[in-house]
Scaffold this active site. Structure first.
Site, mmCIF file in Angstrom:
data_model
loop_
_atom_site.group_PDB
_atom_site.id
_atom_site.type_symbol
_atom_site.label_atom_id
_atom_site.label_comp_id
_atom_site.label_asym_id
_atom_site.label_seq_id
_atom_site.Cartn_x
_atom_site.Cartn_y
_atom_site.Cartn_z
ATOM 1 N N TYR A 1 -8.620 16.099 -7.216
ATOM 2 C CA TYR A 1 -7.965 14.822 -7.489
ATOM 3 C C TYR A 1 -7.396 14.889 -8.901
ATOM 4 O O TYR A 1 -8.133 14.861 -9.890
ATOM 5 C CB TYR A 1 -8.950 13.666 -7.396
ATOM 6 C CG TYR A 1 -9.501 13.390 -6.016
ATOM 7 C CD1 TYR A 1 -8.888 13.891 -4.876
ATOM 8 C CD2 TYR A 1 -10.642 12.618 -5.867
ATOM 9 C CE1 TYR A 1 -9.409 13.633 -3.620
ATOM 10 C CE2 TYR A 1 -11.161 12.337 -4.611
ATOM 11 C CZ TYR A 1 -10.541 12.850 -3.494
ATOM 12 O OH TYR A 1 -11.067 12.584 -2.245
ATOM 13 N N PRO B 1 -11.367 3.552 4.322
ATOM 14 C CA PRO B 1 -12.051 2.460 5.028
ATOM 15 C C PRO B 1 -11.207 1.197 5.124
ATOM 16 O O PRO B 1 -11.465 0.339 5.980
ATOM 17 C CB PRO B 1 -13.306 2.221 4.171
ATOM 18 C CG PRO B 1 -12.916 2.683 2.802
ATOM 19 C CD PRO B 1 -12.025 3.866 3.037
ATOM 20 N N PRO C 1 -2.417 -0.231 4.233
ATOM 21 C CA PRO C 1 -3.550 -1.146 4.417
ATOM 22 C C PRO C 1 -3.608 -1.729 5.826
ATOM 23 O O PRO C 1 -2.583 -1.901 6.501
ATOM 24 C CB PRO C 1 -3.283 -2.237 3.379
ATOM 25 C CG PRO C 1 -2.446 -1.571 2.334
ATOM 26 C CD PRO C 1 -1.592 -0.584 3.070
ATOM 27 N N LEU C 2 -4.822 -1.996 6.282
ATOM 28 C CA LEU C 2 -5.033 -2.554 7.611
ATOM 29 C C LEU C 2 -4.238 -3.843 7.789
ATOM 30 O O LEU C 2 -4.215 -4.708 6.906
ATOM 31 C CB LEU C 2 -6.524 -2.850 7.820
ATOM 32 C CG LEU C 2 -7.469 -1.650 7.857
ATOM 33 C CD1 LEU C 2 -8.918 -2.119 7.849
ATOM 34 C CD2 LEU C 2 -7.199 -0.794 9.088
ATOM 35 N N GLY D 1 -7.770 1.474 5.375
ATOM 36 C CA GLY D 1 -6.486 1.892 5.903
ATOM 37 C C GLY D 1 -5.754 2.919 5.067
ATOM 38 O O GLY D 1 -4.729 3.438 5.476
#
Length: 291
Positions: free
Chosen positions: A63, A213, A219-220, A215
């Site tokens: 990263y 978690p 994003p979800l 998305g």
């Protein structure tokens, strides 16, 4: 302040951790490459996470590369009651590409890079990031790279081993070589392909750590999620995290953010209890993603 103990705990080998942790990936620059836009803010988020009770941080030396580990060391070293989980198996190209690095020599170099940049003599947990398909698990032998990590474990450089981006078959193959304490795969309310694997790992006492978690980079989005959140006076992202905590006791969460506000919002999900009718509604979102 939310008491993260409300979400319970689960053991990574001999290291029990609270189920609500923190993922450091977003602390690097855009595309998880280069330095953060605001170094002081990144350090503040790390310190705030620990002050709030987080005792499990997920990272990798690819990263940045090196950026998040160096930030973690600057913000939190010497570490007290903190379990740091890292991963190896990839390197970043100068164009920010994600490239496989699975030879014994590359894995050894990666372990030593993590040790140096984190300021550690031994790594708590190292996940082998499987790179057959960068974007999803794909079948293929992992015997050679996992055996190389097991050798580094025997040398005392690694306490516990895990897998990332793995199939059930690769989990079984790894366990024939050395014990594993966690599997880290893509999973969330809408992406449910690992339902059977989660239950299998739970029966074996192995943690499952969903990445993306919320998305990930997209994003979800769900009307059902929005309606349930409004009814519970919570945010959609808090509900999505609470659903994961309710999904299985062996799930450990590592939502990542570079924002203090989003950090507090995420951690508050540890105290959110979803009633049965809400769970039933939310379960319907990911039916098409089930294995």
């Amino acid at each position: 302040m939310t008491d993260l103990k409300q979400a319970g705990s689960f053991a990574l080998g001999d290291r029990p951790v609270r189920r609500m942790g923190y993922g450091a990936m977003q602390l690097a620059g855009p595309g998880v490459f280069g330095p953060p836009r605001d170094r002081a803010a990144a350090l503040a988020v790390l310190r705030a996470a620990i002050e709030a009770g987080v005792d499990h941080v997920d990272t990798s030396d690819f990263y940045g590369p090196h950026v998040t580990n160096q930030l973690i060391r600057e913000a939190l070293h010497p570490y007290r009651d903190l379990t740091i989980v890292t991963k190896v198996g990839a390197v970043r190209g100068p164009d920010a590409s994600w490239n496989p690095a699975q030879s014994p020599e590359q894995l050894t170099r990666a372990v030593h890079d993590n040790l140096r940049n984190l300021g550690l003599d031994v790594l708590d947990v190292v996940n082998l990031r499987i790179m057959g398909d960068v974007h999803a698990p794909s079948e293929g032998s992992i015997e050679a790279p996992f055996a190389a990590l097991a050798q580094l474990q025997r040398q005392g450089l690694i306490r516990h081993l895990g897998l990332s981006n793995a199939t059930a078959g690769q989990v079984a193959q790894a366990r024939r070589i050395a014990p594993i304490v966690c599997v880290q795969n893509h999973y969330n309310l809408a992406h449910r392909a690992d339902d059977a694997l989660i239950d299998q790992l739970g029966n074996q006492g192995i943690a499952y750590v969903p990445f993306f978690p919320l998305g990930g980079f997209s994003p979800l989005q769900s009307g059902i999620l929005d309606r349930v959140a409004e009814r519970l006076a919570a945010t959609p992202m808090q509900v999505a995290l609470a659903w994961l905590l309710a999904r299985a006791p062996n799930l450990l969460l590592i939502p990542g953010t570079s924002s203090l506000g989003h950090l507090r919002e995420n951690l508050a999900a540890a105290a959110l209890v979803l009633p049965a009718d809400a769970m039933a509604e939310l379960d319907g979102i990911g039916q098409e993603g089930r294995a």
